[in-house]
Design a protein around this motif. Structure first.
Motif, short mmCIF file in Angstrom:
data_model
loop_
_atom_site.label_atom_id
_atom_site.label_comp_id
_atom_site.label_asym_id
_atom_site.label_seq_id
_atom_site.Cartn_x
_atom_site.Cartn_y
_atom_site.Cartn_z
N LEU A 168 4.35 8.59 -9.86
CA LEU A 168 3.95 7.48 -9.00
C LEU A 168 3.65 6.20 -9.77
CD1 LEU A 168 3.43 6.73 -6.05
CD2 LEU A 168 1.04 7.42 -6.37
N LEU A 180 -6.31 1.46 -8.04
CA LEU A 180 -6.21 2.91 -8.00
C LEU A 180 -7.56 3.52 -7.63
CD1 LEU A 180 -4.49 5.50 -8.73
CD2 LEU A 180 -5.54 5.33 -10.99
N THR A 185 -9.07 7.54 -6.73
CA THR A 185 -8.72 8.96 -6.61
C THR A 185 -9.93 9.84 -6.87
OG1 THR A 185 -7.26 10.70 -7.46
CG2 THR A 185 -8.01 9.05 -9.06
N ALA A 198 6.26 7.47 -0.94
CA ALA A 198 5.83 6.37 -1.81
C ALA A 198 6.73 6.23 -3.03
CB ALA A 198 4.38 6.60 -2.26
N CYS A 242 -3.08 2.05 -4.40
CA CYS A 242 -2.79 3.48 -4.53
C CYS A 242 -4.12 4.21 -4.36
CB CYS A 242 -2.15 3.77 -5.88
SG CYS A 242 -1.78 5.52 -6.15
N ALA A 280 4.74 2.09 -9.19
CA ALA A 280 3.82 0.97 -9.02
C ALA A 280 4.07 -0.10 -10.07
CB ALA A 280 2.37 1.47 -9.11
N ASP A 321 0.86 -1.18 0.00
CA ASP A 321 0.00 0.00 0.00
C ASP A 321 0.90 1.23 0.00
OD1 ASP A 321 -1.83 2.03 0.44
OD2 ASP A 321 -3.04 0.86 1.83
N LEU A 322 0.84 2.02 -1.07
CA LEU A 322 1.74 3.16 -1.22
C LEU A 322 1.34 4.35 -0.36
CD1 LEU A 322 2.39 3.07 -5.07
CD2 LEU A 322 3.89 2.28 -3.22
N LEU A 361 -3.94 8.99 -3.44
CA LEU A 361 -2.58 9.53 -3.43
C LEU A 361 -2.34 10.53 -4.55
CD1 LEU A 361 -0.01 6.70 -2.58
CD2 LEU A 361 -0.42 8.82 -1.35
N LEU A 376 -2.72 -3.23 -10.03
CA LEU A 376 -2.73 -1.97 -9.29
C LEU A 376 -4.17 -1.58 -9.02
CD1 LEU A 376 -1.57 0.80 -8.25
CD2 LEU A 376 -1.71 1.56 -10.65
#
Length: 265
Positions: A101, A117, A119, A72, A89, A105, A24-25, A92, A115
Motif C-alpha cells: 500500500l 497514516l 493504524t 486501494a 490511509c 500512496a 482517501d484510500l 487500512l 501521507l
C-alpha cells in the motif's frame, strides 16, 4: 484519534486556504474526508472503498466528490502518478500489507505531498489475549490471527516502513486510549471490524463459517462472567512527507520528526 490526525495536518499546513487535492484510500463512511474538508480548502476529493454500502453512506456526508468502489491498490493506476497533495490511509494496514500500500500512496503524491497514516498495532488491546484471558485468546485464535494479519507490530515498525519507502517523518504520535467491553459481542465486533480477524476470513468456507458461529456462541456463554473488560487501545498516528525532490534511496539516519504520545486513560 482522528482528531489528532487532523491536528497534525493542520499544523503542517500554514496556508489552509490554498486549494489542494486529497485522496482517501479507505474512505469508509466519509468521516475523515469530511473533517479534512472543514480543515483545508480542497480542490478535489477522491475516496476509495471496496464496500458500495460504505460509499453510499459517505455520499450523504460528502456530496459531490469522486467515490470509487475499488481496491486501494488500484488508486495510482486510476488517478495517475503525482496526482494529489494529500493521501489519507486510516486503519487500512490491518487489511492491506503496508509493503504493497505505501508504494501506491508514494506514487500518488506530488513531490512535497503528505501521507496521513493511522493504524492499530499488535500492542493494542493486549488485555484480550493475555493474563486471565490467555485461554480464551487461544480458543479464539487471537495470537494466530495477529501473526497472519498485516497490522504493524508497533509504532516503531510503522516509522521504519515509511522510511523504507522513502518518506520523511514529519510528525508522529502514539495514541493510547482506555476502552471497555461490556459483553462478548463487543469483542467479537472488534475482532471482525478492526482488521486482525480479516486474514482469518479471507479464505473462509461455509463449513468454517458454521464453526466460527458455534465457537462465538460458546465463547459468549463461558466468557460472560469475565465482563466488563477494561483494555487499552494503542494507535500509531503519523504524518509522512514525500521529499520535494526524488531520491534514489531514503537516508537511514534521518531524524524522526516531532514525536508525541497521547494518553486518554
Amino acid at each position: 484519534a482522528r482528531a489528532r490526525c487532523m491536528q497534525q495536518i493542520g499544523t503542517h499546513y500554514s496556508d489552509h486556504d490554498r486549494p489542494r487535492d486529497a485522496v482517501d484510500l479507505g474512505v469508509g463512511t466519509g468521516n475523515s474526508l469530511q473533517d479534512l474538508n472543514h480543515l483545508l480548502t480542497l480542490r478535489s476529493c477522491t475516496g476509495f472503498d471496496l464496500s458500495s454500502g460504505m460509499l453510499a453512506r459517505a455520499r450523504t456526508k460528502l456530496g459531490d466528490v469522486q467515490l470509487i468502489c475499488a481496491d486501494a491498490l488500484e488508486a495510482s493506476d486510476r488517478l495517475g502518478s503525482e496526482s494529489t497533495d494529500l493521501v489519507l490511509c486510516h486503519f487500512l494496514l490491518s487489511f492491506v500489507d503496508a509493503r504493497q500500500l505505501l508504494p501506491v500512496a508514494y506514487d500518488l503524491l506530488r513531490p512535497g505531498g503528505v501521507l496521513s497514516l493511522m493504524t492499530s498495532t499488535h500492542g493494542s488491546l493486549r488485555e484480550l489475549h493475555s493474563g486471565r484471558f490467555r485461554r480464551s485468546g487461544k480458543l479464539l485464535g487471537v495470537e494466530r490471527s495477529l501473526r497472519k494479519a498485516h497490522t504493524p507490530v508497533n509504532h516503531a515498525q510503522c516509522l521504519e516502513l515509511l522510511r523504507a519507502q522513502g518518506f520523511d517523518i514529519a510528525r508522529h504520535d502514539l495514541h493510547r486510549q482506555a476502552v471497555r467491553y461490556e459483553r462478548f459481542d463487543d469483542v467479537r465486533d472488534w475482532a471482525l471490524y478492526s482488521g486482525w480477524a480479516a486474514s482469518e476470513l479471507d479464505d473462509v468456507t461455509g463449513l468454517r463459517i458454521a464453526g466460527l458461529r458455534t465457537l462465538f456462541a460458546l465463547a459468549r456463554v463461558f466468557m460472560h462472567p469475565l465482563y466488563p473488560i477494561d483494555a487499552v487501545s494503542e494507535i500509531s498516528i503519523v504524518l509522512a512527507q514525500k521529499p520535494p525532490a526524488t531520491r534514489a534511496a531514503p537516508v537511514s539516519n534521518k531524524r524522526a520528526g516531532t514525536a508525541t504520545q497521547t494518553e486518554v486513560l
